[in-house]
Design a protein around this motif. Structure first.
Motif, PDB file in Angstrom:
ATOM      1  N   PRO A 373      80.719  -2.808  51.955  1.00  0.00           N
ATOM      2  CA  PRO A 373      81.274  -2.836  53.316  1.00  0.00           C
ATOM      3  C   PRO A 373      81.363  -4.251  53.900  1.00  0.00           C
ATOM      4  O   PRO A 373      81.539  -4.408  55.101  1.00  0.00           O
ATOM      5  N   ARG A 374      81.213  -5.253  53.059  1.00  0.00           N
ATOM      6  CA  ARG A 374      81.288  -6.666  53.455  1.00  0.00           C
ATOM      7  C   ARG A 374      80.212  -7.054  54.456  1.00  0.00           C
ATOM      8  O   ARG A 374      80.469  -7.776  55.420  1.00  0.00           O
ATOM      9  N   PHE A 375      78.978  -6.593  54.230  1.00  0.00           N
ATOM     10  CA  PHE A 375      77.872  -7.188  54.955  1.00  0.00           C
ATOM     11  C   PHE A 375      77.672  -8.619  54.461  1.00  0.00           C
ATOM     12  O   PHE A 375      77.208  -9.480  55.201  1.00  0.00           O
ATOM     13  N   TYR A 376      78.015  -8.844  53.212  1.00  0.00           N
ATOM     14  CA  TYR A 376      78.034 -10.178  52.604  1.00  0.00           C
ATOM     15  C   TYR A 376      79.326 -10.291  51.804  1.00  0.00           C
ATOM     16  O   TYR A 376      79.952  -9.291  51.446  1.00  0.00           O
ATOM     17  N   ASP A 377      79.733 -11.517  51.523  1.00  0.00           N
ATOM     18  CA  ASP A 377      80.850 -11.780  50.618  1.00  0.00           C
ATOM     19  C   ASP A 377      80.312 -12.372  49.326  1.00  0.00           C
ATOM     20  O   ASP A 377      79.318 -13.125  49.350  1.00  0.00           O
ATOM     21  N   PRO A 378      80.924 -12.046  48.193  1.00  0.00           N
ATOM     22  CA  PRO A 378      80.452 -12.626  46.919  1.00  0.00           C
ATOM     23  C   PRO A 378      80.612 -14.136  46.920  1.00  0.00           C
ATOM     24  O   PRO A 378      81.547 -14.689  47.512  1.00  0.00           O
ATOM     25  N   THR A 379      79.705 -14.816  46.260  1.00  0.00           N
ATOM     26  CA  THR A 379      79.806 -16.268  46.127  1.00  0.00           C
ATOM     27  C   THR A 379      80.682 -16.662  44.950  1.00  0.00           C
ATOM     28  O   THR A 379      80.994 -17.837  44.779  1.00  0.00           O
ATOM     29  N   GLY A 380      81.053 -15.694  44.145  1.00  0.00           N
ATOM     30  CA  GLY A 380      81.957 -15.925  43.023  1.00  0.00           C
ATOM     31  C   GLY A 380      82.664 -14.639  42.662  1.00  0.00           C
ATOM     32  O   GLY A 380      82.159 -13.530  42.895  1.00  0.00           O
ATOM     33  N   GLY A 381      83.866 -14.734  42.089  1.00  0.00           N
ATOM     34  CA  GLY A 381      84.637 -13.541  41.761  1.00  0.00           C
ATOM     35  C   GLY A 381      85.193 -12.884  43.013  1.00  0.00           C
ATOM     36  O   GLY A 381      85.250 -13.493  44.091  1.00  0.00           O
TER      37      GLY A 381
END
Length: 566
Positions: A373-381
């Motif tokens: 749910p995009r509480f965080y965004d990936p740092t890669g990919g």
């Protein structure tokens, strides 16, 4: 004889009886002469009394109107500022709250805004009023004798320097005092929110001592602030006494030696100078209040200037639902304060599929649930929804697709019905009850003293763990999400409650895409696919029977768990 007659005429004129008005502007002098000075003494006295009553009536009416107006302005600013702070806090990313104490944030919303209100009251009302009185006093001072006025102003620069220096020191000390108050509130909030732990460890005295230490730090910081702030008023008053003494000495020289100053003008000068003392003292106190408000304003606007790390990109796309699949494509993730959690992770969650994530603690299971749910965004990919990068989608459309039942059930101090219908006030009772039935919660809710209208206490303390979990599931059902995330939904339950919650899970996942995170492997045996994670990577994938037959990590975890159960 001509000069003598002119002097006699002036002596007998109305202006001479009432004071020297020759220097007054004609626009002011003539109405006064017509209304007062040209009348018999008793009639003039009566008119003067009427003027006095009228003047004080107008003064009190305007004092009342000023008070009401200022109250509405102050409280309106407080209301709007607090609303803006709370709205901004809700817009910030989840990572922001991991580094902040709740008590400190509440202190900024309550105490700091109150300091701004006090500064606003002093600044808008008293500053304006006292400044007008001061300007009027200065006018009469210069009108009476510009020479004495210049002498009295010689003391002004050092006094202004002292007040400014005190103000700067107070601003720093005020910010430190407000930080100490935030610490007091943070400790108090933590203690009361975790009172069960406090009592179970018999740590009441220890917590009381911790609070006392923070409270003492605030006490000492507050005293340092007030010692500095209260110094400005006596300094200003003593400076005025120095001025008055100098004026008396110099005025005496002008009157008795040089004969260049009339006694009545000297008296007018002294009265005007003494009139300025009160507004000067009040203005110095206003400076102290303003500095405290400015320090609080700095803290407030630092919070308002904090940017959300998770936000819509310019031109973000609308989302009309979930139609195909969610894909993790070489996703990497690491927290700011820790090491790598996910390493080049790739997985697919198809529509209508139930996928389970298992593995040892710290493998990255909950992180995957937070990324969806995009509480965080990936740092890669990247993570895609129906082929679109989630970072290009509108958060307001994306998050309603997910219904989340966390391991730690969070309920509010409200009724059962309002907890199930959280965030919506327009739902009929029939829909709330239908959601409770789907979560196997209707039966125990009906047995409560007031049924669905029963208050359940802070964090739902009046309910058992299984009951709280089923209320949380009913809340997720009522949302009718396309994707259901169950994060350790049965980990803290006994066997009886686990069976009821497990049955509710079976009802919930039908017709939906479900992601189930579990340590108890009995919870995931019916999943369409089971993904086994270790050190942020998928090391095994398959159904329950397939993974057991492989004899890998899943079989090892299964053996440990059921051997412990036996």
């Amino acid at each position: 004889p001509g000069l003598a007659s002119d002097a006699a005429a002036r002596a007998l004129s109305p202006a001479a009886k009432w004071g020297n008005l020759d220097r007054w502007p004609a626009a002011l002098r003539r109405p006064l002469e017509d209304f007062l000075f040209s009348r018999p003494p008793l009639e003039a006295l009566g008119r003067m009394c009427l003027l006095l009553l009228l003047a004080f009536l107008v003064k009190n009416v305007f004092d009342y109107l000023q008070t009401i107006l200022m109250l509405s302005i102050e409280q309106g600013v407080v209301r709007d500022l607090r609303n803006q702070l709370v709205r901004h806090l809700h817009s910030l990313s989840l990572s922001f709250f991991h580094g902040e104490r709740v008590g400190m944030l509440s202190s900024r919303i309550v105490n700091d805004v109150q300091q701004v209100r006090s500064a606003l009251a002093a600044g808008v009302s008293n500053l304006f009023k006292e400044s007008l009185v001061l300007v009027a006093g200065l006018f009469w001072v210069f009108w009476a004798s510009w020479k004495l006025a210049l002498v009295s102003l010689l003391i002004l620069p050092p006094v202004v320097f002292m007040v400014v220096w005190i103000g700067r020191r107070m601003r720093r000390r005020s910010e430190a005092t407000q930080e100490r108050m935030a610490d007091v509130q943070a400790v108090l909030h933590e203690t009361l929110a975790n009172v069960r732990v406090v009592k179970s460890f018999h740590a009441e005295e220890w917590e009381a001592g911790r609070f006392a230490r923070e409270n003492d730090r605030y006490y000492r910081a507050f005293l340092r602030l007030k010692r500095m702030g209260e110094a400005s008023s006596p300094i200003t008053e003593y400076a005025m006494i120095v001025v008055a003494s100098g004026v008396l000495w110099y005025g005496g020289q002008l009157i008795f030696r040089d004969h260049t100053l009339e006694p009545q003008n000297f008296i007018l000068f002294v009265v005007a100078l003494l009139t300025m003392m009160s507004p000067l003292k009040k203005l110095s106190n206003i400076n102290s209040t303003m500095q405290e408000g400015l320090a609080a304003g700095d803290r407030i606007f630092r919070l308002l200037d904090t940017k959300a790390t998770i936000a819509d990109r310019p031109g973000a796309r609308a989302v009309d639902g979930f139609h195909d699949a969610i894909r993790f494509e070489d996703v990497e993730f690491s927290y700011a304060e820790g090491g790598t959690v996910l390493e080049r992770l790739s997985l697919t969650l198809r529509r209508g599929e139930t996928v389970a994530l298992v593995g040892p603690s710290g493998a990255g299971k909950s992180t995957i649930a937070d990324l969806l749910p995009r509480f965080y965004d990936p740092t890669g990919g990247r993570i895609t929804l129906d082929g679109h990068d989630m970072r290009d989608l509108r958060l307001a459309d994306l998050r309603p697709l997910f219904g989340i039942v966390p391991q730690e059930t969070i309920l509010f101090h409200d009724t059962v019905a309002r907890n199930i219908a959280y965030g919506r006030d327009d739902l009929p009772r029939e829909r709330i009850e239908a959601a409770a039935r789907a979560a196997n919660a209707h039966e125990f809710i009906s047995r409560l003293p007031e049924g669905y209208d029963t208050p359940i206490g802070e964090r739902g303390v009046k309910l058992s763990g299984g009951e709280r979990q089923r209320v949380a599931m009913a809340r997720a059902v009522l949302k009718d999400p396309a994707i259901l995330i169950l994060d350790e939904a049965t980990s803290a339950l006994d066997s009886a409650n686990e069976a009821q919650v497990q049955d509710a899970i079976e009802h919930l996942r039908h017709g939906r895409t479900a992601l189930i995170i579990a340590h108890r492997l009995s919870t995931v045996q019916r999943a369409d696919r089971i993904l086994v994670l270790e050190h942020g990577k998928i090391v095994e994938e398959g159904r329950h029977a397939e993974l057991l037959a492989r004899g890998g990590l899943y079989a090892h975890l299964h053996g440990l768990q059921f051997r412990a159960t036996d």
